[in-house]
Design an enzyme around this catalytic site. Structure first.
Site, PDB file in Angstrom:
ATOM      1  N   ARG A 104      34.745  45.323  47.919  1.00 37.02           N
ATOM      2  CA  ARG A 104      35.882  44.901  48.712  1.00 37.02           C
ATOM      3  C   ARG A 104      36.966  45.957  48.785  1.00 37.02           C
ATOM      4  O   ARG A 104      37.100  46.768  47.899  1.00 37.02           O
ATOM      5  CB  ARG A 104      36.616  43.711  48.091  1.00 37.02           C
ATOM      6  CG  ARG A 104      35.857  42.937  47.145  1.00 37.02           C
ATOM      7  CD  ARG A 104      36.825  42.138  46.341  1.00 37.02           C
ATOM      8  NE  ARG A 104      36.390  40.765  46.409  1.00 37.02           N
ATOM      9  CZ  ARG A 104      37.199  39.771  46.470  1.00 37.02           C
ATOM     10  NH1 ARG A 104      38.485  39.969  46.522  1.00 37.02           N
ATOM     11  NH2 ARG A 104      36.739  38.571  46.483  1.00 37.02           N
ATOM     12  N   THR A 105      37.761  45.813  49.851  1.00 34.10           N
ATOM     13  CA  THR A 105      38.935  46.659  49.983  1.00 34.10           C
ATOM     14  C   THR A 105      40.054  46.004  49.178  1.00 34.10           C
ATOM     15  O   THR A 105      40.446  44.881  49.469  1.00 34.10           O
ATOM     16  CB  THR A 105      39.381  46.734  51.453  1.00 34.10           C
ATOM     17  OG1 THR A 105      38.257  47.021  52.259  1.00 34.10           O
ATOM     18  CG2 THR A 105      40.436  47.784  51.632  1.00 34.10           C
ATOM     19  N   LEU A 106      40.513  46.673  48.157  1.00 29.73           N
ATOM     20  CA  LEU A 106      41.614  46.124  47.372  1.00 29.73           C
ATOM     21  C   LEU A 106      42.938  46.742  47.803  1.00 29.73           C
ATOM     22  O   LEU A 106      43.957  46.074  47.865  1.00 29.73           O
ATOM     23  CB  LEU A 106      41.381  46.387  45.883  1.00 29.73           C
ATOM     24  CG  LEU A 106      40.163  45.664  45.314  1.00 29.73           C
ATOM     25  CD1 LEU A 106      39.841  46.168  43.921  1.00 29.73           C
ATOM     26  CD2 LEU A 106      40.405  44.164  45.281  1.00 29.73           C
TER      27      LEU A 106
END
Lengths: 274, 245
Positions: free
Chosen positions: B22-24
């Site tokens: 995921r893009t954090l």
């Protein structure tokens, strides 16, 4: 069509290169009650003959709204038709949700045809026993398609399917050149005339037929019985005015000619601007 | 040994967060995109900077791309997510073309598709970290819309992302009007981009202006704006506020 040893399942070819099960499915369409469709540049009219089994029962629904811009009339196994209509509605609504735009009818028809084709190439399936007249609007205008159990589809200016559809087709063939530029009301009138042809002498009343219209600025809807009866009365009256041989309910062969004459002259006098 | 052994169980205890896909937070980002409707279509401007945090690391990033025949997409935010979006759209347009019928996806359809994608990713807590501007013309109809990383979308006569919302939109609200000529539109966009250049620290002085009309898309060669640094306020910035820097 004769029974033979190559017609047991759909995945058996005959030596002559035919798939008999598919052809039998197309027979089922020919046995269903008639459905017709015709289009102009801006409108499409679908019509069908609705015969109830008995006086006690209601008639079968053969015209389905698929979306605001697409409708379908079926002939054959109506249960199969219902299932396919549900598929079409689903496709339309999913496309609308993702793209906020109506699904182009040309694409829906191809998806439908591909779905029908699958059933002609799986040993555990059977072809859909229903022919569909799909009426819809596109960016490029009004379209009428016929989807076959074989998985083929064709575009038409006007077409008729089901029992006694040949009579309607003959009428449509005579008149189709005028359809492109016809007004919406003339198109409905032509649809009613075509339906009358399939009734072979029986009186045309709004209780035996259903008419639906879709056009530019007019979402798909089924006309209510009262409106249809009005339109029937309108052109039947004109027919009577035109001479003794043209009395309504007479032989089908006499009528078309008289109607044509009646309609042409009637456009001048017509009481049909109701 | 010990080090390796402890890694595994920790990972599984994290549950769904063990998914390292995921893009954090964003890494390489583009700054504002500004766009407006004008007489013949849409004009869009974006600079060519890709910042790596506070470093102005990449200076030739094309943040506007043409989509299909009728649309133009500009993006700010994570550049790799923008590239991912371009791949999605490439596939979408490919399938659209493969139908080979008279129909094609217009800017409205592409905008709504992107809205669905952005919103669905947000719902999975794995957003595409971009703010997108989608403009185009089809059958004479001009369209300009925007989608954010959480799926907020709307259409307007002029849109902007990021700092553009704060610095460019007020200018556009004052000075935009229906049927701007091409020259006036470009002048207006350059005015907005100049303000952003002065005030947005992630902006660089190398920009492109894209135009989309019924005829097609043109993205200009990169160029820079003239700036003036001799304003007296710049000469002695601490004058009005002692202790400032």
């Amino acid at each position: 069509m004769f029974r033979n040893q190559y017609d047991t399942d759909v995945t058996t070819w005959s030596p002559a290169g035919r798939l008999f099960q598919v052809e039998y499915a197309m027979e089922a369409v020919k046995q269903g009650s008639a459905a017709i469709g015709l289009r102009s540049k801006t409108h499409i009219v679908l019509g069908c003959v609705n015969k109830a089994n008995s006086e006690l029962s209601s008639h079968q629904k053969k015209i389905f709204k698929v979306d605001d811009h697409i409708g379908v009339a079926i002939a054959g196994l109506t249960a199969d038709g219902r299932v396919l209509s549900r598929y079409m509605r689903n496709e339309c609504i999913n496309y609308s949700f993702t793209y906020e735009s109506p699904l182009p009818v040309g694409r829906l028809v191809v998806q439908l045809a591909d779905k029908a084709q699958v059933c002609t190439q799986r040993s555990w399936k059977r072809p859909y026993g229903v022919g569909l007249l799909v009426a819809g609007l596109d960016e490029s205008g009004a379209h009428l398609y016929y989807n076959c159990p074989s998985g083929n589809y064709f575009e038409y200016q006007a077409f008729a399917i089901g029992s006694r559809s040949q009579a309607a087709k003959t009428y449509l063939e005579r008149r189709f050149e005028s359809f492109t530029d016809a007004s919406r009301d003339d198109l409905v009138k032509d649809a009613l005339m075509a339906i009358r042809e399939t009734l072979q002498g029986e009186t045309l009343k709004s209780s035996v037929c259903t008419i639906a219209v879709v056009g530019v600025g007019e979402p798909f809807h089924i006309l209510d019985q009262a409106t249809v009866q009005q339109m029937i009365d309108a052109f039947e009256i004109v027919g009577e005015q035109e001479g003794p041989a043209a009395a309504a309910g007479q032989e089908a062969s006499a009528e078309p000619e008289a109607e044509q004459g009646g309609a042409a002259a009637g456009e001048g006098v017509a009481p049909m601007d109701i | 040994m010990n080090f390796m052994a402890s890694k595994q169980p920790e990972n599984s205890l994290l549950g769904p967060e063990a998914d390292s896909q995921r893009t954090l937070y964003p890494y390489v980002t583009g700054t504002s995109v500004v766009a407006l409707k004008y007489k013949d279509g849409i004009l869009m401007a974006a600079d060519m900077g890709g910042s790596y945090g506070s470093t102005l690391r990449y200076k030739s990033v094309e943040r506007m791309k043409s989509i299909g025949k009728h649309s133009l997409l500009g993006a700010s935010g994570e550049i790799s997510d923008f590239q991912e979006i371009l791949r999605y759209l490439d596939e979408l347009i490919l399938y659209d073309n493969m139908w080979d019928d008279g129909n094609s996806l217009g800017p409205k359809e592409v905008h709504n598709y992107l809205t669905r994608v952005m919103y669905n990713r947000r719902n999975k807590f794995n957003p595409l970290w971009n703010s997108l501007v989608l403009g185009g013309v089809k059958n004479g109809q001009k369209y300009l819309g925007t989608v954010s990383m959480i799926g907020v979308n709307f259409e307007d006569n002029h849109v902007a992302t990021g700092f553009g919302n704060h610095l460019a939109r007020p200018i556009l609200r004052q000075e935009w009007h229906e049927n701007l000529s091409y020259e006036d539109g470009v002048r207006l966009l350059e005015k907005c981009m100049r303000v952003l250049l002065y005030r947005d620290r992630s902006a660089i002085n190398k920009l492109q202006i894209a135009k989309i009309t019924e005829e097609g898309t043109t993205i200009s060669r990169p160029y820079s704006l003239k700036t003036y640094w001799e304003f007296s306020a710049f000469a002695n910035p601490a004058q009005g506020a002692v202790g400032t820097w």
